[in-house]
Design an enzyme around this catalytic site. Structure first.
Site, PDB file in Angstrom:
ATOM      1  CG  HIS B 231       1.779   1.774 -43.128  1.00 39.01           C
ATOM      2  ND1 HIS B 231       1.399   2.995 -43.609  1.00 39.01           N
ATOM      3  CD2 HIS B 231       3.124   1.709 -43.284  1.00 39.01           C
ATOM      4  CE1 HIS B 231       2.484   3.638 -44.037  1.00 39.01           C
ATOM      5  NE2 HIS B 231       3.530   2.883 -43.857  1.00 39.01           N
ATOM      6  CG  ASP B 304       5.699  -0.899 -41.479  1.00 43.86           C
ATOM      7  OD1 ASP B 304       6.862  -0.915 -41.959  1.00 43.86           O
ATOM      8  OD2 ASP B 304       5.151   0.140 -41.087  1.00 43.86           O
ATOM      9  CG  HIS B 308      14.223   0.715 -35.590  1.00 36.85           C
ATOM     10  ND1 HIS B 308      14.862   1.391 -36.607  1.00 36.85           N
ATOM     11  CD2 HIS B 308      12.905   0.866 -35.820  1.00 36.85           C
ATOM     12  CE1 HIS B 308      13.957   1.939 -37.403  1.00 36.85           C
ATOM     13  NE2 HIS B 308      12.761   1.626 -36.950  1.00 36.85           N
TER      14      HIS B 308
END
Lengths: 307, 430
Positions: B231, B304, B308
């Site tokens: 990233h 990525d 959550h």
């Protein structure tokens, strides 16, 4: 008409001046035998305090009570928050209780913005982390106006830990909106990287307090925390005090009419010496008194104004 | 179970319409296929066929946070996004730092059967950055680990990083570095600059990334090892990578879709759905990253993908976990940021999202254009479709997409994993 006061940026010039004018009228009532006004009778104001701040909490409480609101104070200690309830769940509880306004003090920047998304009442930012403290800026502007007659055209130095100061951010925004010139002064480590580019018109940065003081109408000293020294923002308290503290010698550099402000609590002997703090130029005690009037005005505007 | 599929009239990147006959998991014929007996025919007129996408950077959260994502739900999101292989990051609980854990993840991937799940092994025990994990044991396990990463944490100790880079040469491994000098990002919440100054959020300076990349390309050059940078988020990092590549060092790098599209301005409302590590940067960084991806200074796009749980995002900014969903929107974001502005054509997309990541990960079954005898890992894309992102419609168990309500171009119509569809008509087959 604004619904929330999350940032001093929410206030345009007319609204800000309107609040100061209302605050003046509110202050006049404080001299009366009966201080209470019926304006917010039947409305519920919640003080939601996730940080210890006796001064601000009491000020908000007094403001709401003088307007006859029902006041509920919710502090992080001894309530469900300390048992790990999320801000959102707390917000839903407040919503269910019918809170018309919530004044929130929180260690995390932006917490009032989150709260405003979850409840239908008004949210008042009573200090969020290192972001803003808009009612402090209003009471500071109020204090300048009452001491010096006006805010527009004043030159104000805000001195110290600007990086971590919500007072500095709110004052920078409000004072420039009101037409004052703001000079942020501090060691480069305590001024945010990139702030030069983010400054509103009428604001500038200096590392040299002695050079700034002779042209100031107001000098506002910020509290500097001991932990900043441990984190290498500056080498020692003594050196900080020598370079950026306001003592008698430095106060003598100020023009005759200039005033000295501090949002409190003060670290006497570090950012401000006792002789300065207790001098006639110091407005520290007035600031506290003005806080109640200004918060009354803000509550009135958010809740009572045109309702 | 075997099946035969005939894809009619799909356009190859940079080529004309073609038919593709798939049988027993491999492509058997490409061109004009007349004999469709026994085959299920897919009319692919107007669709583009890409080699199945490969993601070098996926968080599947299993084991440990099955409330946020499982290997199965993440695999489904991947298939719907056009992926046929994903590399699963090691920061699970327990950490994927032993042969046992990587084999578990690998088996869960096989059981789900929606994409090839290639586990990434941790570089250090428990991601603690103190002691090398048993990299060789993971490499020789059934999971055949080739990429090692402490992602989420930087391998900050330069001596340990050097050892890791050297050690994995024995099995052609690569260290994927999460470049973040931890001493420069203590308490960091967002990109350090004008916006952080205004919002009162602790800054994550670009130099914290760039300093580690500079150090690590020098180390990789010194010991002649393979280094991959996760990233990449800053214009300065791009300059260092350009320089490292000019030296001929074996350095590759990825950029995420969100760093190609979103800027720090999204943080202004304090909604933690925009909190990610590394943080969203400036418009100038975004422009530099797009240019670098177009030029190949940045080799690949990696998602990525970081699911959550709701409570880890519906809270104060400072307390929220960093990370965004990415698998189902990655291709669309790349089309929006790279193809539509003319920075990349579809062949370039196939390179950046399939062929090159497959090569970096050593996934020999993936990253191939349809050709006789090649495993049929393919994706059919409708380039003219536009889709409004609806978090509740995503296959992930989590909802933390930063693109909610955005209209994005193109849609994955079908995905084939070794000749079997995992997605048909834009829907997961199971």
């Amino acid at each position: 008409m604004i619904k929330h006061l999350l940032s001093a940026d929410d206030l345009d010039r007319d609204t800000a001046i309107g609040i100061l004018d209302i605050a003046e009228r509110m202050a006049a009532t404080a001299g009366r035998e009966i201080k209470k006004l019926p304006t917010l009778r039947g409305r519920t104001v919640v003080n939601l305090f996730y940080e210890d701040s006796t001064r601000t909490r009491i000020s908000f409480e007094a403001a709401a009570k003088r307007l006859s609101a029902d006041v509920i104070t919710f502090s992080a200690k001894g309530s469900s928050v300390s048992k790990g309830e999320s801000l959102k769940d707390t917000a839903l509880t407040l919503q269910a209780m019918g809170a018309d306004a919530v004044a929130i003090r929180h260690p995390a920047a932006g917490a009032p913005h989150r709260l405003a998304g979850w409840i239908s009442g008004s949210v008042l930012n009573a200090g969020d982390g290192t972001h803003e403290h808009p009612t402090q800026a209003l009471l500071d502007a109020y204090t300048m106006r009452s001491r010096l007659g006006h805010v527009e055209g004043l030159r104000v130095a805000i001195v110290g830990d600007v990086l971590h100061s919500r007072v500095a951010r709110s004052n920078l925004s409000l004072l420039t909106t009101l037409g004052a010139e703001v000079i942020l002064v501090g060691p480069p480590t305590l001024l945010p990287v990139g702030f030069e580019k983010a400054l509103p018109p009428g604001a500038s940065i200096s590392y040299d307090l002695d050079a700034v003081l002779p042209k100031c109408d107001v000098v506002m000293m910020l509290r500097v925390q001991r932990e900043r020294m441990i984190d290498s923002y500056f080498p020692s308290e003594r050196e900080y005090s020598r370079r950026y503290g306001l003592d008698r010698r430095r106060m003598a550099l100020l023009p005759e009419h200039a005033i000295v402000m501090h949002p409190g609590p003060m670290n006497r002997g570090i950012e401000i010496s006792s002789q300065v703090a207790d001098s006639a130029r110091s407005t520290v005690v007035e600031q506290v008194a003005n806080g109640v009037s200004v918060r009354m005005a803000v509550l009135y505007l958010l809740l009572g104004g045109n309702a | 179970m075997t099946s035969t599929w005939l894809i009619r009239g799909a356009r190859m990147p940079g080529g004309g319409p073609t038919d593709i006959l798939i049988r027993d998991g491999v492509t058997v014929e490409v061109g004009t296929v007349l004999d469709s007996r026994g085959a299920t025919v897919i009319d692919a007129d107007g669709l583009i066929v890409l080699p199945g996408l490969v993601d070098l950077h996926t968080h599947l959260r299993e084991p440990g946070r099955e409330d946020a994502e499982t290997v199965e739900t993440g695999s489904r999101a991947a298939a719907l996004g056009g992926y046929t292989a994903v590399c699963a990051m090691a920061n699970t609980d327990p950490v994927a730092d032993t042969a046992g854990v990587v084999e578990q993840v690998w088996r869960l991937g096989r059981d789900a059967g929606l994409v090839d799940v290639q586990p990434i092994g941790a570089v250090t025990v428990g991601l603690r950055g103190e002691q090398l994990a048993e990299l060789g044991a993971m490499a020789t396990s059934a999971a055949r680990v080739r990429i090692f990463s402490d992602d989420g944490h930087c391998v900050a100790d330069p001596r340990l990083m050097r050892r890791a880079l050297e050690y994995v040469k024995a099995f052609d491994g690569v260290i994927a570095q999460h470049a973040e000098e931890p001493r420069l990002t203590v308490g960091a919440q967002m990109h350090e600059g004008e916006v952080s100054a205004r919002l009162g959020l602790t800054g994550w300076p670009a130099v914290a990334e760039e300093a580690i990349i500079a150090r690590d390309v020098l180390l990789a050059g010194h010991v002649d090892s393979r280094l991959h940078i996760c990233h990449v988020s800053t214009a300065g990092s791009v300059e260092i990578l350009r320089w490292a590549k000019s030296k001929g060092w074996r350095v590759t790098a990825e950029v995420t879709p969100h760093h190609l599209l979103l800027t720090e301005e999204y943080v202004t409302g304090y909604d933690p759905v925009f909190k990610v590590n590394p943080p969203l940067r400036t418009a100038a960084d975004v422009a530099a990253l797009r240019q670098a991806l177009a030029e190949g200074v940045i080799d690949v796009v990696a998602t990525d993908h970081a699911p959550h749980a709701v409570e880890d995002k519906e809270c104060e900014w400072a307390y929220a976990r960093p990370g965004m969903l990415g698998l189902q929107t990655a291709l669309s974001v790349v089309v929006k940021t790279m193809v539509e502005p003319g920075l990349l054509d579809w062949d370039g997309v196939a390179d950046r999202m399939s062929r090159i990541p497959a090569r970096i990960a050593g996934l020999t079954d993936h990253g191939h254009d349809p050709a006789p005898g090649v495993p049929a890992n393919l994706t059919l894309v409708d380039p003219t479709a536009r889709v409004r992102v609806d978090p509740s419609q995503l296959a992930s168990l989590s909802r933390n997409t930063p693109y909610a309500g955005m209209d994005l171009p193109c849609q994955v119509v079908a995905t084939f994993l070794r000749g079997e569809p995992t997605v048909l008509d834009g829907k997961a087959v199971r």
